[in-house]
Design an enzyme around this catalytic site. Structure first.
Site, mmCIF file in Angstrom:
data_model
loop_
_atom_site.group_PDB
_atom_site.id
_atom_site.type_symbol
_atom_site.label_atom_id
_atom_site.label_comp_id
_atom_site.label_asym_id
_atom_site.label_seq_id
_atom_site.Cartn_x
_atom_site.Cartn_y
_atom_site.Cartn_z
ATOM 1 N N HIS A 1 21.266 -0.813 32.808
ATOM 2 C CA HIS A 1 19.782 -0.028 33.151
ATOM 3 C C HIS A 1 18.404 -1.262 32.977
ATOM 4 O O HIS A 1 18.832 -2.539 32.611
ATOM 5 C CB HIS A 1 19.799 0.758 31.914
ATOM 6 C CG HIS A 1 19.975 2.154 30.902
ATOM 7 N ND1 HIS A 1 20.389 3.128 31.330
ATOM 8 C CD2 HIS A 1 21.188 1.849 30.486
ATOM 9 C CE1 HIS A 1 21.386 3.816 31.088
ATOM 10 N NE2 HIS A 1 21.734 2.838 30.191
ATOM 11 N N GLU B 1 19.434 1.636 27.521
ATOM 12 C CA GLU B 1 18.213 0.861 27.811
ATOM 13 C C GLU B 1 17.500 1.053 26.480
ATOM 14 O O GLU B 1 17.431 1.546 25.962
ATOM 15 C CB GLU B 1 17.628 2.426 29.052
ATOM 16 C CG GLU B 1 16.134 1.961 29.034
ATOM 17 C CD GLU B 1 15.865 0.870 29.819
ATOM 18 O OE1 GLU B 1 16.519 -0.220 29.377
ATOM 19 O OE2 GLU B 1 15.494 0.751 31.060
ATOM 20 N N ARG C 1 23.740 9.069 32.934
ATOM 21 C CA ARG C 1 23.450 8.180 34.186
ATOM 22 C C ARG C 1 23.890 6.845 34.989
ATOM 23 O O ARG C 1 24.280 6.686 35.901
ATOM 24 C CB ARG C 1 21.765 7.750 34.507
ATOM 25 C CG ARG C 1 21.200 6.975 33.398
ATOM 26 C CD ARG C 1 19.698 6.485 33.307
ATOM 27 N NE ARG C 1 19.221 6.261 32.603
ATOM 28 C CZ ARG C 1 18.711 5.857 30.806
ATOM 29 N NH1 ARG C 1 19.183 7.724 30.863
ATOM 30 N NH2 ARG C 1 17.996 5.430 30.069
ATOM 31 N N ARG D 1 22.270 -1.847 37.963
ATOM 32 C CA ARG D 1 21.595 -0.870 37.261
ATOM 33 C C ARG D 1 22.378 0.943 37.783
ATOM 34 O O ARG D 1 22.848 0.619 39.216
ATOM 35 C CB ARG D 1 20.082 -1.117 37.664
ATOM 36 C CG ARG D 1 19.271 0.463 37.133
ATOM 37 C CD ARG D 1 17.488 0.054 37.581
ATOM 38 N NE ARG D 1 16.936 1.202 37.393
ATOM 39 C CZ ARG D 1 16.172 1.685 37.636
ATOM 40 N NH1 ARG D 1 15.598 1.147 38.972
ATOM 41 N NH2 ARG D 1 14.626 2.424 37.477
ATOM 42 N N HIS D 2 22.331 1.757 36.980
ATOM 43 C CA HIS D 2 22.813 2.785 37.715
ATOM 44 C C HIS D 2 21.628 3.625 38.596
ATOM 45 O O HIS D 2 20.363 3.234 38.980
ATOM 46 C CB HIS D 2 22.110 4.035 36.329
ATOM 47 C CG HIS D 2 20.968 4.256 36.055
ATOM 48 N ND1 HIS D 2 19.697 4.530 36.513
ATOM 49 C CD2 HIS D 2 20.650 3.479 34.997
ATOM 50 C CE1 HIS D 2 18.503 5.112 36.175
ATOM 51 N NE2 HIS D 2 18.714 4.001 34.737
#
Length: 225
Positions: free
Chosen positions: A166, A98, A74, A24-25
């Protein structure tokens, strides 16, 4: 000095099967504000950049063979930190974005509950809900899981693919690749910023080897909490 992703070393064991790291970012301003991001393109905070750099050092030690990322800022900025350490190129794919959440995007957690409480409650019960008029979770899995499978097929038989995406998309992809019914995807807890899950290739399909790895437990700030 760049580290070759194909070199033998710590984290590589011939014959173990392929591995997928779903990362995940890092933190964004909207994460801090508990504002639903969805497909809105939001950059990292300074803290998020630091998280990405720290996590990248850990992931680089696993000798990844390839990196594929959501094309949202991101995620690409997070992926760039690992690319800088490994010398690997980052492949961007919008299929890893996302969940699109329509009118929910840009609203805070409290605003969503206040305006769309029934819809929010149905989603948390595991019912198929188009949050804000957007995508179903199964539709997210339909676009994201094939991207992951397509790229993991390209790495060596004992290789590692890093997927930068995401929280919500990772949850649905995990559920799909593990063969879980959509109703049970919520049982996979959310990922903290810049943490990851690891899937290993087994004789009967993908297995969950690690979940929310990379840091001490922290609150999950994201679209899937």
């Amino acid at each position: 000095m760049a580290v070759s992703g194909a070199a033998e070393g710590p984290g590589r064991a011939p014959g173990r099967g392929r591995r997928i790291i779903l990362w995940r970012h890092g933190q964004t301003p909207w994460n801090v504000e508990r504002r639903f991001q969805g497909s809105t393109d939001v950059e990292l905070t300074e803290t998020g950049v630091g998280q990405a750099r720290h996590a990248a050092r850990l992931l680089a030690s696993l000798r990844p063979d390839a990196i594929v990322s959501s094309d949202l800022l991101r995620a690409t900025c997070t992926a760039a930190e690992l690319a800088a350490l490994t010398g690997l190129e980052v492949t961007r794919d919008e299929g890893l974005r996302e969940t699109y959440a329509g009118v929910w995007q840009g609203l805070t957690h409290e605003e969503i509950i206040g305006r769309y409480g029934d819809q929010y409650a149905a989603w948390k019960r595991g019912e198929p809900v188009r949050r804000g008029g957007g995508e179903l979770e199964t539709e997210v899995a339909d676009r994201a899981a094939p991207v992951v499978l397509r790229h993991v097929e390209k790495v060596p038989e004992d290789g590692t693919l890093v997927v930068v995406s995401h929280g919500g998309t990772i949850r649905t992809t995990l559920g799909r690749l593990l063969g879980l019914e959509p109703h049970h995807w919520e049982s996979l807890g959310g990922l903290s910023n810049c943490c990851w899950s690891v899937l290993g290739e087994g004789a009967r399909g993908w297995r969950l080897l690690e979940h929310n790895a990379g840091t001490l437990p922290e609150p999950v700030l994201g679209d899937d909490d």
